[in-house]
Each structure stands twice: as C-alpha cells, then as structure tokens.
Write an enzyme that holds these catalytic residues in place. Structure first.
Site, mmCIF file in Angstrom:
data_model
loop_
_atom_site.group_PDB
_atom_site.id
_atom_site.type_symbol
_atom_site.label_atom_id
_atom_site.label_comp_id
_atom_site.label_asym_id
_atom_site.label_seq_id
_atom_site.Cartn_x
_atom_site.Cartn_y
_atom_site.Cartn_z
ATOM 1 N N SER A 182 -0.555 -5.238 5.233
ATOM 2 C CA SER A 182 -0.745 -5.588 6.639
ATOM 3 C C SER A 182 -2.225 -5.889 6.869
ATOM 4 O O SER A 182 -3.081 -5.526 6.057
ATOM 5 C CB SER A 182 -0.296 -4.436 7.535
ATOM 6 N N ARG A 227 1.509 11.512 -8.117
ATOM 7 C CA ARG A 227 0.878 11.614 -6.785
ATOM 8 C C ARG A 227 1.674 10.918 -5.686
ATOM 9 O O ARG A 227 1.097 10.502 -4.665
ATOM 10 C CB ARG A 227 -0.540 11.010 -6.784
ATOM 11 N N ARG A 277 -0.473 -8.416 -4.128
ATOM 12 C CA ARG A 277 -0.509 -7.382 -3.081
ATOM 13 C C ARG A 277 0.231 -7.907 -1.861
ATOM 14 O O ARG A 277 0.081 -9.085 -1.494
ATOM 15 C CB ARG A 277 -1.976 -7.065 -2.720
ATOM 16 N N ARG A 316 7.389 -2.956 12.287
ATOM 17 C CA ARG A 316 6.736 -3.244 11.005
ATOM 18 C C ARG A 316 7.763 -3.364 9.906
ATOM 19 O O ARG A 316 7.646 -4.187 9.015
ATOM 20 C CB ARG A 316 5.749 -2.139 10.626
ATOM 21 N N ARG A 318 7.348 2.000 1.474
ATOM 22 C CA ARG A 318 7.737 0.581 1.502
ATOM 23 C C ARG A 318 8.214 0.147 0.111
ATOM 24 O O ARG A 318 9.120 -0.665 -0.014
ATOM 25 C CB ARG A 318 6.588 -0.295 1.999
ATOM 26 N N ASP A 374 -1.729 -5.967 13.637
ATOM 27 C CA ASP A 374 -2.497 -5.737 14.873
ATOM 28 C C ASP A 374 -3.302 -6.995 15.146
ATOM 29 O O ASP A 374 -3.749 -7.648 14.203
ATOM 30 C CB ASP A 374 -3.582 -4.662 14.773
ATOM 31 N N GLY A 408 0.822 -1.210 0.000
ATOM 32 C CA GLY A 408 0.000 0.000 0.000
ATOM 33 C C GLY A 408 0.855 1.259 0.000
ATOM 34 O O GLY A 408 0.536 2.248 -0.663
HETATM 35 N N1 HPA Z 1 -8.419 -2.674 9.635
HETATM 36 C C1 HPA Z 1 -8.242 -2.607 8.315
HETATM 37 N N2 HPA Z 1 -7.079 -2.810 7.732
HETATM 38 C C2 HPA Z 1 -6.030 -3.079 8.508
HETATM 39 C C3 HPA Z 1 -6.147 -3.176 9.883
HETATM 40 C C4 HPA Z 1 -7.410 -2.966 10.470
HETATM 41 O O1 HPA Z 1 -7.582 -3.023 11.691
HETATM 42 N N3 HPA Z 1 -4.916 -3.453 10.390
HETATM 43 C C5 HPA Z 1 -4.083 -3.543 9.331
HETATM 44 N N4 HPA Z 1 -4.742 -3.310 8.191
#
Ligand code: HPA
Length: 233
Positions: A90, A43, A87, A217, A24, A204, A20
């Site tokens: 995270s 952009r 893709r 990360r 990175r 997370d 994303g």
């Molecule tokens: N929500 C959506 N996308 C994410 C999250 C989340 O809590 N954590 C990492 N990507």
C-alpha cells in the site's frame, strides 16, 4: 535454511510475490493458489508456495520497512535462487488525482534511507526497478483493462515523521506517493543481479485525507493481486 527462513532450498519458487503483511500472504495463498503449502513461518513471516494457473509461485511477507525487506529479499535472492521479487503493498498518495485503490507501478524510488550505503557503500538515492518486469506488468494491465500509473515513489524510513516535508518530496524529488520497502528490495536486486519491482495500491491520500478502512483494503487490493499473479504467465 537461513536464520530467518525455514524453507528448504527448492521449496521456494523462482518468482516471489511479497506483501508486507503475513495475514495478506495467507489470504492470497488460500484464496488464489492451488496446492499451497506453508514453507516458512519464522517470526510469523509466512511463506506459501503453490500454483497459480499452472505456474509455481511463492507468496512471502516482507514485514515493514527497509531493514525487514532487506533481510528477506537478500536471503531469497542469495540462498534460495529466487530470480524475481514483486513487492505488492500500500502507499500514501501525494497527489490529488491518485485516488484510493488506484494502482501504481514503481519504476523508480527515491529514498534518504541508509540501507544501500551500509549494505555495500552505494550512495545512490534513486534506484530503478526492472524494466523487463515492468513491461510485463504494464502489458497485462492493458489486457485486463486496469489503470496503472507508472512513476517514482518516496521510500521512507519513518511513518510518523515530524519533519519530512511532503511538498518537497513531491516538488523536488517528483514522487507520486510514499511507501517504505522498495529501496531495500531494488538495491538487493541490483547487488545480486536479480529482478525486482513493486506494485502499490493507494490506501491513503495525504492531500485529501481520505483513508481506506481495513475491510475496504481487503477487497480493494484484489486488483493488484490479480494483476501480479496474471503477470506470471
Ligand atoms: N507512509 C508510508 N507508507 C505508507 C503510507 C504512508 O502514509 N500509507 C501507506 N503506506
């Protein structure tokens, strides 16, 4: 060139790896690729093409969410003759035993996004990734002795939701984790006859509240990057 990508046709490889985050992208290009060249920066969505173990690859950012992923993946497939998009991102884990930095390979995503509906009238809300790409990645994970969990994720349009019920997403829709881009990517691949999949690192845990720091990360994502780059070979 397209409205959103300044590369010339031919400057983008057949396989594109899409995190994303543009920073990175830069990190992967500088740390993992040889002879990398910046081919688009419209952009701030950086794209580098370079060589990994003799094979040409492009790393390009998707931005966040289905609308952004939808634009870039559509243009790559349709106007740059890209065949495969993987893709890498995270996710937030919905289950206790999916810990920080564990890897997930997405074989299906469930979404309530309107992306597919307004792209071409498709009313499915579960989309598959490419089994061919998934088999390659699973074999490589076995070879490198990386644990990776194959499963369904929830592709959400809303990061800060007051109403989404995580328990329902887990129990009714059988999702292991949440992210925000796979649905648009898989839809575009289906529509344009191309291949796509998604590898995620848990950043997370939504059950335990554990969260990776930004420093963690960076290093925690190296396994995912190595796995995907080595799957190209
Ligand atoms: N929500 C959506 N996308 C994410 C999250 C989340 O809590 N954590 C990492 N990507």
């Amino acid at each position: 060139m397209t409205p959103h990508i300044s590369a010339k046709v031919g400057e983008i490889a057949k396989t594109v790896i899409m995190p994303g985050d543009p920073l990175r992208v830069k990190y992967i290009a500088e740390k993992f690729l040889e002879d990398s060249k910046l081919v688009s920066d419209v952009r701030g969505i950086l794209a580098y093409t370079g060589i990994y173990k003799g094979k040409e690859v492009t790393i390009m950012a998707s931005g966040m969410g289905c609308p952004s992923m939808g634009i870039y993946s559509y243009e790559l497939f349709k106007f740059y003759n890209v065949e495969n998009i993987i893709r890498i991102g995270s996710c937030g884990s919905y289950i206790k035993d999916l810990n920080l930095f564990d890897l997930v390979l997405v074989n299906e995503c469930y979404s309530d996004s309107n992306y597919a509906k307004y792209q071409n009238g498709c009313t499915l809300n579960v989309l598959n990734s490419s089994k061919e790409l998934n088999d390659i990645i699973l074999n490589k994970a076995r070879e490198l002795e990386f644990n990776i969990k194959l499963g369904r994720v929830y592709c959400s349009d809303v990061f800060y939701s007051d109403i989404v019920n995580n328990k329902e997403i887990v129990n009714k829709y059988n999702c292991l984790a949440v992210e925000m881009e796979s649905f648009a990517l898989f839809h575009n691949a289906n529509v344009l006859g191309k291949k796509a999949t998604c590898v995620l690192t848990v950043s997370d845990n939504l059950v335990t509240g554990a969260k990776a720091t930004s420093q963690e990360r960076e290093t925690g994502f190296n396994n995912m990057i190595n796995l995907v780059l080595n799957s190209l070979l």
